[in-house]
Design a protein around this motif. Structure first.
Motif, mmCIF file in Angstrom:
data_model
loop_
_atom_site.group_PDB
_atom_site.id
_atom_site.type_symbol
_atom_site.label_atom_id
_atom_site.label_comp_id
_atom_site.label_asym_id
_atom_site.label_seq_id
_atom_site.Cartn_x
_atom_site.Cartn_y
_atom_site.Cartn_z
ATOM 1 N N VAL A 249 55.795 -2.555 -0.242
ATOM 2 C CA VAL A 249 55.771 -1.750 -1.481
ATOM 3 C C VAL A 249 56.471 -0.477 -0.813
ATOM 4 C CG1 VAL A 249 54.123 -0.585 -3.086
ATOM 5 C CG2 VAL A 249 53.735 -2.942 -2.424
ATOM 6 N N VAL A 250 56.030 0.124 0.192
ATOM 7 C CA VAL A 250 56.509 1.298 0.610
ATOM 8 C C VAL A 250 58.042 1.206 0.814
ATOM 9 C CG1 VAL A 250 56.614 2.976 2.463
ATOM 10 C CG2 VAL A 250 54.585 1.970 1.851
ATOM 11 N N ALA A 251 58.720 -0.055 1.536
ATOM 12 C CA ALA A 251 60.023 -0.196 1.703
ATOM 13 C C ALA A 251 60.724 -0.223 0.334
ATOM 14 C CB ALA A 251 60.109 -1.311 2.394
ATOM 15 N N ALA A 252 60.163 -0.826 -0.830
ATOM 16 C CA ALA A 252 60.788 -0.896 -2.237
ATOM 17 C C ALA A 252 60.697 0.385 -2.676
ATOM 18 C CB ALA A 252 59.836 -1.620 -3.108
ATOM 19 N N LEU A 253 59.818 1.246 -2.575
ATOM 20 C CA LEU A 253 59.960 2.765 -3.109
ATOM 21 C C LEU A 253 61.144 3.420 -2.142
ATOM 22 C CD1 LEU A 253 56.036 3.642 -3.392
ATOM 23 C CD2 LEU A 253 57.534 3.248 -5.074
ATOM 24 N N THR A 254 61.128 3.128 -1.048
ATOM 25 C CA THR A 254 62.139 3.682 -0.176
ATOM 26 C C THR A 254 63.433 3.286 -0.689
ATOM 27 O OG1 THR A 254 60.756 3.619 1.749
ATOM 28 C CG2 THR A 254 63.000 4.163 2.037
ATOM 29 N N VAL A 255 63.661 2.246 -1.151
ATOM 30 C CA VAL A 255 65.017 1.860 -1.764
ATOM 31 C C VAL A 255 65.304 2.618 -3.012
ATOM 32 C CG1 VAL A 255 66.127 0.024 -2.909
ATOM 33 C CG2 VAL A 255 64.920 -0.702 -0.973
ATOM 34 N N VAL A 256 64.163 2.653 -3.871
ATOM 35 C CA VAL A 256 64.229 3.631 -4.953
ATOM 36 C C VAL A 256 64.769 4.958 -4.869
ATOM 37 C CG1 VAL A 256 63.032 4.168 -7.273
ATOM 38 C CG2 VAL A 256 62.693 1.795 -6.300
ATOM 39 N N THR A 257 64.057 5.578 -3.731
ATOM 40 C CA THR A 257 64.365 6.931 -3.542
ATOM 41 C C THR A 257 65.708 7.231 -3.061
ATOM 42 O OG1 THR A 257 61.993 7.087 -2.792
ATOM 43 C CG2 THR A 257 63.664 8.931 -1.989
ATOM 44 N N ALA A 258 65.988 6.181 -2.199
ATOM 45 C CA ALA A 258 67.557 6.341 -1.594
ATOM 46 C C ALA A 258 68.424 6.228 -2.636
ATOM 47 C CB ALA A 258 67.759 5.116 -0.622
ATOM 48 N N ALA A 259 68.478 5.169 -3.539
ATOM 49 C CA ALA A 259 69.257 5.062 -4.679
ATOM 50 C C ALA A 259 69.385 6.352 -5.758
ATOM 51 C CB ALA A 259 68.990 3.866 -5.783
ATOM 52 N N ALA A 260 68.440 7.133 -5.640
ATOM 53 C CA ALA A 260 68.245 8.341 -6.710
ATOM 54 C C ALA A 260 68.982 9.350 -5.749
ATOM 55 C CB ALA A 260 66.815 8.604 -6.689
ATOM 56 N N MET A 261 68.569 9.221 -4.595
ATOM 57 C CA MET A 261 69.526 10.228 -3.707
ATOM 58 C C MET A 261 71.069 10.170 -3.710
ATOM 59 S SD MET A 261 67.201 10.648 -0.251
ATOM 60 C CE MET A 261 68.120 11.678 0.456
ATOM 61 N N ILE A 262 71.354 8.966 -3.887
ATOM 62 C CA ILE A 262 72.756 8.515 -4.037
ATOM 63 C C ILE A 262 73.384 9.216 -5.252
ATOM 64 C CG2 ILE A 262 74.589 6.751 -4.049
ATOM 65 C CD1 ILE A 262 72.886 5.107 -2.138
ATOM 66 N N ARG A 263 72.635 8.871 -6.143
ATOM 67 C CA ARG A 263 73.139 9.399 -7.660
ATOM 68 C C ARG A 263 73.157 10.855 -7.637
ATOM 69 N NH1 ARG A 263 69.681 5.313 -9.517
ATOM 70 N NH2 ARG A 263 68.014 6.829 -9.922
ATOM 71 N N THR A 264 72.063 11.644 -7.172
ATOM 72 C CA THR A 264 72.129 12.976 -7.344
ATOM 73 C C THR A 264 73.145 13.846 -6.090
ATOM 74 O OG1 THR A 264 70.287 12.987 -5.606
ATOM 75 C CG2 THR A 264 69.756 12.869 -8.146
ATOM 76 N N SER A 265 73.368 13.132 -5.206
ATOM 77 C CA SER A 265 74.199 13.686 -4.128
ATOM 78 C C SER A 265 75.792 13.686 -4.516
ATOM 79 C CB SER A 265 73.972 12.859 -2.927
ATOM 80 O OG SER A 265 74.523 11.662 -2.694
ATOM 81 N N LEU B 138 62.291 16.815 -4.554
ATOM 82 C CA LEU B 138 61.426 16.261 -3.915
ATOM 83 C C LEU B 138 61.646 14.826 -3.220
ATOM 84 C CD1 LEU B 138 58.405 16.202 -6.716
ATOM 85 C CD2 LEU B 138 58.704 17.337 -4.546
ATOM 86 N N LEU B 139 63.370 14.599 -3.500
ATOM 87 C CA LEU B 139 63.604 13.202 -3.132
ATOM 88 C C LEU B 139 63.665 13.299 -1.660
ATOM 89 C CD1 LEU B 139 66.687 12.641 -5.596
ATOM 90 C CD2 LEU B 139 64.507 11.402 -5.453
ATOM 91 N N VAL B 140 64.101 14.333 -0.891
ATOM 92 C CA VAL B 140 64.294 14.321 0.393
ATOM 93 C C VAL B 140 62.993 14.307 1.214
ATOM 94 C CG1 VAL B 140 64.900 15.701 2.497
ATOM 95 C CG2 VAL B 140 66.433 15.347 0.607
ATOM 96 N N PRO B 141 61.820 15.183 0.689
ATOM 97 C CA PRO B 141 60.540 14.911 1.305
ATOM 98 C C PRO B 141 59.947 13.552 1.168
ATOM 99 C CG PRO B 141 60.729 17.168 0.090
ATOM 100 C CD PRO B 141 62.038 16.262 -0.088
ATOM 101 N N SER B 142 60.102 13.044 -0.051
ATOM 102 C CA SER B 142 59.583 12.140 -0.584
ATOM 103 C C SER B 142 60.035 10.668 0.492
ATOM 104 C CB SER B 142 59.798 11.458 -1.831
ATOM 105 O OG SER B 142 59.284 12.164 -2.674
ATOM 106 N N ALA B 143 61.380 10.688 0.734
ATOM 107 C CA ALA B 143 62.216 9.874 1.340
ATOM 108 C C ALA B 143 61.485 9.943 3.139
ATOM 109 C CB ALA B 143 63.845 10.042 1.632
#
Length: 400
Positions: free
Chosen positions: A162-178, A4-9
């Protein structure tokens, strides 16, 4: 969860700029009492900064072969931009924030697609992700106007933060999982083969030129739709919004269909079909006389823009070896096309055809793009039949 990370991003990046860009001029007037001239200069500076950032930031990401960390920084810049616009009382400060923060922040979406290409994602996956971004653009502008109407101008900036902050969280999660998948993805990307033949550098230039023309026509007709509907067709202005909404809604299934067809047809073949539909759409729009035909024509428009938006992105990624540069150049065809759409819009007041002249001229420019695409396709077919040796001036469409 990882899937879900890529679609969410994609959804979050789409929402960021679907919320801000359509109402930015309104915010500058409401918050800073900007005149029409000041709004024009502010938007020009903002877009120029975005143009430069779309070349410089992806080039940096290409050199490091890392697109997620720059994407994280871009998201953080949007988090910083929102409060500056909300609390500043100075127009020069707001414009400086748009240039320094907003310009680079807009590159984040391009970096997401560059990351997909670099990690070995299939063409259909890239197009499906682009469809998710389109969902955001269907919902974003109406949501922004509702927030401004009901809660004031600051509400849309609060939601943007708020949306940008969620994008930061999503990008950080993508870094960890990638991290664990980086080597496997790079190997997949290195061995993947495209359906389009190698293209010379002049061919790449021709592709860029064709897309600038296609983007210019789309920007022009969207800009004049309200005027065309009210002044030329004599319909209530609501029909313009309905027509654009229908086209945007149909664009999503059209993108998904294009993603499925990429396994059977080359990008150039699909682009040919899109240009044909674009020409048909513009010609039909010069002939429509009522709301039924107006809405029916949007089926052609949806396929045309789905191909330009989805297949176009993947075509750039195939003919340009560096993933970041490919996505950045594709994004900038939209920006340059928007600039070139100005003279097209001017035809509406300069000819006896009214705003129908904008559609007629757009049909002609799309025909030029179609000729370019057909020539490139035939050249690729001849090279495929003859299997010639690679020349130094060619780039492999499968590189990435």
């Amino acid at each position: 969860m990882k899937r879900l990370l890529v679609p969410s991003a994609a959804l979050l990046w789409g929402l960021q700029f679907a919320l801000l860009n359509p109402v930015l001029a309104l915010l500058l007037v409401a918050l800073f009492d900007a005149t029409a001239g000041q709004v024009g200069l502010a938007l020009a500076a903002y877009n120029l900064a975005g143009f430069a950032a779309s070349l410089l930031v992806p080039a940096y990401a290409d050199r490091r072969a890392d697109y997620l960390r720059p994407m994280l920084v871009c998201a953080a810049l949007t988090v910083a931009l929102a409060p500056v616009l909300a609390f500043s009382t100075s127009l020069p400060v707001a414009v400086a924030a748009l240039v320094v923060l907003g310009g680079p922040a807009g590159v984040g979406n391009s970096l997401l697609f560059a990351h997909l290409k670099h990690s070995g994602a299939s063409t259909s996956s890239v197009i499906n992700t682009r469809a998710v971004s389109s969902v955001a653009w269907v919902a974003g502008p109406p949501l922004a106007t509702v927030l401004i109407t009901g809660f004031g101008n600051g509400a849309v900036l609060t939601l943007l933060a708020v949306v940008a902050a969620l994008t930061v969280v999503t990008a950080a999660a993508m870094i960890r999982t990638s991290r664990g998948a980086a080597r496997a993805g790079a190997a997949t990307a290195a061995t993947a083969t495209g359906r389009d033949e190698p293209m010379s550098r002049p061919g790449v230039v021709a592709v860029v030129g064709a897309f600038v023309l296609l983007q210019a026509t789309n920007s022009a007709v969207v800009a004049v739709m309200s005027l065309y509907v009210t002044r030329d067709l004599g319909l209530p202005v609501a029909w313009a919004g309905i027509a654009l909404g229908v086209a945007a809604g149909l664009e999503i299934p059209a993108l998904l269909l294009a993603g499925r067809l990429t396994g059977r047809f080359s990008n150039l073949t699909l682009l040919t079909s899109g240009c044909v539909c674009g020409i048909a759409y513009y010609v039909v729009m010069t002939l429509v006389s009522g709301p039924v035909a107006l809405l029916a024509a949007q089926v052609l428009n949806a396929w045309f823009f789905a191909v330009v938006a989805g297949v176009g992105l993947t075509l750039f990624q195939e003919v340009i070896p560096r993933a970041g540069l490919a996505s950045g150049l594709y994004t900038n065809t939209r920006r340059v096309g928007a600039v070139l759409s100005g003279p097209l819009v001017g035809l509406g007041a300069a000819t006896s055809l009214g705003y129908g002249a904008v559609f007629a001229a757009s049909a002609a420019l799309t025909l030029v793009s179609l000729v370019i695409v057909v020539v490139l396709q035939r050249s690729a077919s001849r090279r495929a039949a003859g299997h010639p040796a690679r020349e130094p001036g060619t780039v492999d469409t499968a590189a990435g």
